[in-house]
Each structure stands twice: as structure tokens, then as C-alpha cells.
Design a protein around this motif. Structure first.
Motif, PDB file in Angstrom:
ATOM      1  N   THR A  65       0.831  -1.206   0.000  1.00 26.86           N
ATOM      2  CA  THR A  65       0.000   0.000   0.000  1.00 26.86           C
ATOM      3  C   THR A  65       0.865   1.255   0.000  1.00 26.86           C
ATOM      4  N   THR A  66       1.901   1.255   0.836  1.00 29.65           N
ATOM      5  CA  THR A  66       2.804   2.408   0.906  1.00 29.65           C
ATOM      6  C   THR A  66       3.523   2.625  -0.416  1.00 29.65           C
ATOM      7  N   ARG A  67       3.950   1.549  -1.052  1.00 28.11           N
ATOM      8  CA  ARG A  67       4.635   1.689  -2.345  1.00 28.11           C
ATOM      9  C   ARG A  67       3.699   2.287  -3.406  1.00 28.11           C
ATOM     10  N   ILE A  68       2.437   1.897  -3.356  1.00 32.57           N
ATOM     11  CA  ILE A  68       1.472   2.439  -4.317  1.00 32.57           C
ATOM     12  C   ILE A  68       1.256   3.932  -4.073  1.00 32.57           C
ATOM     13  N   ILE A  69       1.087   4.308  -2.810  1.00 31.46           N
ATOM     14  CA  ILE A  69       0.886   5.726  -2.479  1.00 31.46           C
ATOM     15  C   ILE A  69       2.091   6.548  -2.919  1.00 31.46           C
ATOM     16  N   ASP A  70       3.287   6.050  -2.636  1.00 32.41           N
ATOM     17  CA  ASP A  70       4.496   6.761  -3.062  1.00 32.41           C
ATOM     18  C   ASP A  70       4.614   6.791  -4.584  1.00 32.41           C
ATOM     19  N   GLY A  71       4.211   5.694  -5.229  1.00 29.69           N
ATOM     20  CA  GLY A  71       4.253   5.654  -6.691  1.00 29.69           C
ATOM     21  C   GLY A  71       3.320   6.671  -7.316  1.00 29.69           C
ATOM     22  N   MET A  72       2.156   6.847  -6.716  1.00 27.63           N
ATOM     23  CA  MET A  72       1.229   7.866  -7.216  1.00 27.63           C
ATOM     24  C   MET A  72       1.789   9.269  -6.970  1.00 27.63           C
ATOM     25  N   ARG A 104       2.797  12.678  -9.354  1.00 26.10           N
ATOM     26  CA  ARG A 104       2.116  13.913  -8.946  1.00 26.10           C
ATOM     27  C   ARG A 104       0.609  13.714  -8.808  1.00 26.10           C
ATOM     28  N   ILE A 105       0.225  12.601  -8.172  1.00 25.34           N
ATOM     29  CA  ILE A 105      -1.167  12.316  -7.829  1.00 25.34           C
ATOM     30  C   ILE A 105      -1.200  11.989  -6.343  1.00 25.34           C
ATOM     31  N   LEU A 106      -2.013  12.707  -5.577  1.00 29.52           N
ATOM     32  CA  LEU A 106      -1.994  12.614  -4.125  1.00 29.52           C
ATOM     33  C   LEU A 106      -3.145  11.766  -3.602  1.00 29.52           C
ATOM     34  N   ILE A 107      -2.804  10.680  -2.883  1.00 29.51           N
ATOM     35  CA  ILE A 107      -3.780   9.863  -2.166  1.00 29.51           C
ATOM     36  C   ILE A 107      -3.169   9.521  -0.813  1.00 29.51           C
ATOM     37  N   SER A 108      -3.885   8.744   0.005  1.00 32.02           N
ATOM     38  CA  SER A 108      -3.343   8.326   1.291  1.00 32.02           C
ATOM     39  C   SER A 108      -3.865   6.930   1.614  1.00 32.02           C
ATOM     40  N   GLY A 109      -3.803   6.552   2.907  1.00 29.45           N
ATOM     41  CA  GLY A 109      -4.214   5.217   3.320  1.00 29.45           C
ATOM     42  C   GLY A 109      -5.179   5.260   4.478  1.00 29.45           C
ATOM     43  N   ALA A 110      -5.900   4.150   4.699  1.00 27.73           N
ATOM     44  CA  ALA A 110      -6.902   4.073   5.759  1.00 27.73           C
ATOM     45  C   ALA A 110      -7.003   2.638   6.245  1.00 27.73           C
ATOM     46  N   GLY A 111      -7.799   2.444   7.310  1.00 25.90           N
ATOM     47  CA  GLY A 111      -8.064   1.113   7.836  1.00 25.90           C
ATOM     48  C   GLY A 111      -7.164   0.750   8.993  1.00 25.90           C
ATOM     49  N   ARG A 112      -7.573  -0.272   9.748  1.00 25.17           N
ATOM     50  CA  ARG A 112      -6.821  -0.715  10.917  1.00 25.17           C
ATOM     51  C   ARG A 112      -5.377  -1.007  10.575  1.00 25.17           C
ATOM     52  N   VAL A 142      -3.896  -0.038   7.778  1.00 28.02           N
ATOM     53  CA  VAL A 142      -3.468   0.991   6.829  1.00 28.02           C
ATOM     54  C   VAL A 142      -3.141   0.341   5.477  1.00 28.02           C
ATOM     55  N   ASN A 143      -4.021  -0.540   5.032  1.00 28.69           N
ATOM     56  CA  ASN A 143      -3.822  -1.239   3.759  1.00 28.69           C
ATOM     57  C   ASN A 143      -4.940  -0.932   2.762  1.00 28.69           C
ATOM     58  N   VAL A 144      -5.648   0.187   2.989  1.00 28.67           N
ATOM     59  CA  VAL A 144      -6.705   0.606   2.080  1.00 28.67           C
ATOM     60  C   VAL A 144      -6.299   1.939   1.464  1.00 28.67           C
TER      61      VAL A 144
END
Length: 446
Positions: free
Chosen positions: A394-401, A405-413, A415-417
Motif C-alpha cells: 500500500t505504501t509503495r502504491i501511495i508513493d508511486g502515485m 504527482r497524484i496525491l492519495i493516502s491510506g486508511a483502515g486498521r 493501513v492497507n486501504v
């Protein structure tokens, strides 16, 4: 299981990596680390600094355009010209508080409550969602004579002492109050075999009420963020809420809908999360999106819930309901009405979710794409069979986005969403750009 609190941010800047940061912002980060108090953090392993915003776009000092698919505060878009003009006009005219007979305050209050069911007809203004929830808890305790609170297992409701005590997402360093009980979010994976989701959620509330009573606490309120943002994003689950509320009402408690995340059209054509299940709360709280970045929040009550509190308790907020925030709030409603924002959110949200589902349909690491309106959760797992959370991926995907230059984040117990929650100004071109970036990242990590 991962620790909670600040570590819940899946792509959090580590100050030990300061030497790797772009020299253009390294000095700012050094000064930030030297002067800001504890608890502040920078998101993304590679931090970014912005100097300008417009609609769903943010720009750095070099003019690079970042697609904002994360920020829900500028609900009608960064620097919406109508809101900017209204705020500028008001701040140049008058900014005073609620102790004076201000037409703008009453006009906005009447207009705001018109978006609610007839049963909800009284509103009090504050500055933040935390303040709104803090006041709502005080009113609930006063009305019921009880202190017991029920929340979801990984919920977040704010940062005042009282509200932090009902926010499990803040982590072990911020303990829950002894009067707080946690229940499952409406995640079908947590439903025992042989039960429906509605049966499970009602049983969870019953269990919590009974345990509160066993420890000497009566039930004051069931508090729910109906986007379930911190829990992993489950806004589309339906037909379970009424049973939960019935259990609470049967024992003299109230239902408090925290609409800071779900409200103001975030979930589509329904203005509020509770409206998706045709349930009328006793208290509703709002915040972030109300003023499009100008601090403004509110609590809306059934009159019978708040009347005795109002008669016996003095409540005044210096800046809550003052002239400039109220002008911003009114301008936001103008935009909602003039631009047909909820209908646009429904249409663009469906386009975004469908595109993500089609793109990731064959990935063994995507368990589910869920959401409503312009909030989307993509559950990332090690494999679909076990659905073991995969926070590292999940972290690699967020960093890849972020690299694209596309901003997202993570959620869930765990933090895999993937948390995709853009300003409501998102349009077809933004969806196309988002999907193009996600396709590139999926090729590497999914």
C-alpha cells in the motif's frame, strides 16, 4: 497488527532522510523540525510544498501540477472564486460574533437546517469538527444523564480531550475513556457465519450497551462516521443502521451522526451519510467542508435534545459563527446549488470507481474496491484468498502515485486501504489522469 497513531500514515516522512530531500524545500523542513511542537508530521516519503491551488489541482514553486485526490477540506475546489470573493467582501466589511443580531448568521442557519429532515431544526456553530463533536457529547450527556459512548473500532472523531477519548484511531498513546466501547465497522468480513450484516451490527451495539451497564455506565450516544473513513471506507453498506439506532434508543441513548467526513455531498446525491439509510439522527455534527477551508463547523439537534442544555448551560464560541466563516459557508451552499455538486459527485464518483475496478480486476493483491460518491477505498492484500493486509505494498502504491504527482493516502486498521478522497471539483479529465497514473503504478506493484 500495526501500531496506531501517527504510524497510521503509510507514507510518512522520516526526518532521518532529510539529506535525500530536494534542496529547494530542505531548509523549510529543517526550520519546521526546529520550531513546531510535537505531533506534527509531513506526509509522503518525498515531501512536497505547494504555493497555489485551483479546483482539484495543487502547484509547486516550479509550476508542476499535482492532482489532488486526497483533500476533503476544499470541498468545492481549491480557491473557488465564488467563495474567495465572498470571504474577501465580508472580511473587508465586518467580522463580529454571534452576540449581535447579524442577518447573515440567521440567514445561513435557516438555509443550512433546510438541508436536514424537519426533526433537526436547531444549529450551533463552532470552528472545527473536534469542537462540534465535543459540544455534541456534552449535550448528549446532559440530555440522557449518562456518559457511555459507542464508536467503531478504528474511528476518529477529533482531538479535544473528550473527543480523543472516543477516537481509537489516535492509538495506544491516546487511551480511550473507561466509558467508551468499540464495535465492528460494517465490514462483511467480520460478520459471523449465519448472520446478516444488520444482525451483526445490532448485536454489536447490544453487546456494547450491556457491557457499559455492567461497568456502571448508561448509554449516552452511539457515534458514527457514516463514511467509516478511518475504519477502511464502507459508505455503501446499507440496511443495518436502523437496528443499531433502535437498540440505543431502547436504552435511552442518542444517535450522533458525525458528518465531518461523509457530509456535504461527499457520498453523492444524498447530502448526508445518514440519508443513505433513511435514518434521522438525534444530533448531527459537521466540519471540514463547510467553509471550503475557512474554519467553520456546526452541530444540528432535535430541539427536544438541546433545549434543556441551552436553558441551563452557557455556550459561547468566540469565532464559531462569526461573520467571515458564515459568509464562506453561505458561498459553499451557493456553489452546491448553482453547480449541481451532489449530482456531479454521483456521476464522477461512479466513473472513478468503475475505472478503478476495471483496471485492477485481475490483480491478486486487490481484495475489493468500495465507496460511494467521491470517496473510494481500494483494499490491498498479500493475496485474495487469505486477504492478509499488505501495508508495505500500500505504501509503495501511495508513493508511486505521488511520484506521478497524484496525491492519495491510506486508511483502515492495518493501513492497507488506498484512501481516494478528492475535492468535489474532480471532473472527467481528472478521472482520466488518475486512472492513467494508477495504471502505471499497478504495472509495478499490483
Amino acid at each position: 497488527m500495526v501500531s496506531l497513531g501517527a504510524s497510521r500514515y503509510p507514507s510518512r516522512f522520516d526526518p532521518a532522510r532529510l539529506d535525500e530531500v530536494d534542496p529547494a524545500i530542505r531548509g523549510n523542513i529543517e526550520r519546521r523540525l526546529d520550531v513546531l511542537g510535537p505531533g506534527y508530521l509531513l506526509i509522503y516519503n518525498d515531501p512536497v510544498a505547494f504555493v497555489r491551488g485551483e479546483r482539484a489541482h495543487l502547484y509547486d514553486a516550479d509550476g508542476a501540477d499535482y492532482l489532488d485526490a486526497y483533500n476533503n477540506v476544499p470541498s468545492v475546489g481549491h480557491c473557488h472564486p465564488h467563495v474567495v470573493e465572498a470571504v474577501n467582501r465580508q472580511v473587508a466589511t465586518l467580522n463580529t460574533n454571534t452576540r449581535y443580531a447579524q442577518e447573515g448568521l440567521v440567514d445561513y442557519a435557516e438555509r443550512l437546517v433546510s438541508y436536514f429532515p424537519d426533526e433537526l431544526r436547531r444549529v450551533t456553530f463552532a470552528c472545527s469538527g473536534s469542537e462540534a463533536n465535543d459540544l455534541a457529547l456534552r449535550v448528549a450527556a446532559h440530555h440522557t444523564g449518562n456518559e457511555g459512548i459507542i464508536v467503531n473500532r478504528w474511528a476518529y472523531h477529533g482531538i479535544t480531550r473528550a473527543v480523543a477519548a472516543i477516537s481509537p484511531a489516535l492509538g495506544e498513546g491516546s487511551p480511550l475513556g473507561p466509558h467508551v466501547r468499540e464495535i465492528d465497522p460494517p465490514d462483511v468480513k467480520l460478520v459471523p457465519e449465519g448472520m446478516t450484516l444488520a444482525e451483526h451490527m445490532r448485536a454489536e451495539v447490544r453487546r456494547a450497551i450491556d457491557d457499559l451497564a455492567r461497568h456502571g455506565f448508561g448509554i449516552s450516544a452511539l457515534v458514527l462516521d457514516l463514511s467509516f473513513m478511518s475504519d477502511g471506507i464502507f459508505p455503501e453498506r446499507g440496511d443495518y443502521l436502523q437496528g443499531m439506532v433502535d437498540e440505543v434508543h431502547a436504552d435511552g441513548g442518542l444517535f450522533l451522526a458525525d458528518e465531518v467526513q461523509a457530509g456535504f455531498g461527499r457520498l453523492g446525491t444524498c447530502m448526508w451519510g445518514f440519508a443513505m439509510q433513511d435514518v434521522v439522527p438525534d444530533i448531527v455534527t459537521m466540519g471540514k467542508p463547510m467553509g471550503n477551508g475557512i474554519p467553520l463547523s456546526a452541530v444540528v439537534f432535535r430541539p427536544e435534545v438541546a433545549s434543556d442544555f441551552g436553558d441551563k448551560v452557557r455556550y459561547f464560541n468566540t469565532f464559531g459563527g462569526s461573520s467571515v466563516p458564515i459568509a464562506a459557508g453561505a458561498a459553499v451552499l451557493d456553489v452546491f446549488e448553482q453547480e449541481g455538486v451532489p449530482a456531479r459527485v454521483e456521476r464522477i464518483g461512479e466513473l472513478l470507481r468503475t475505472g478503478i475496478r476495471d483496471l485492477l480486476a485481475d490483480s491478486p493483491h486487490v481484495a475489493e474496491v468500495r465507496g460511494a460518491g467521491l470517496v473510494v477505498g481500494v483494499e490491498i492484500v498479500q493475496d485474495r484468498e487469505t486477504r492478509t493486509p499488505d501495508r508495505a505494498r500500500t505504501t509503495r502504491i501511495i508513493d508511486g502515485m505521488r511520484e506521478r504527482r497524484i496525491l492519495i493516502s491510506g486508511a483502515g486498521r492495518d493501513v492497507n486501504v488506498l484512501k481516494i478522497r478528492p475535492p468535489l471539483a474532480f471532473d472527467e479529465a481528472d478521472v482520466a489522469r488518475f486512472l492513467e497514473g494508477l495504471a502505471e503504478v499497478a504495472e509495478l506493484h499490483l
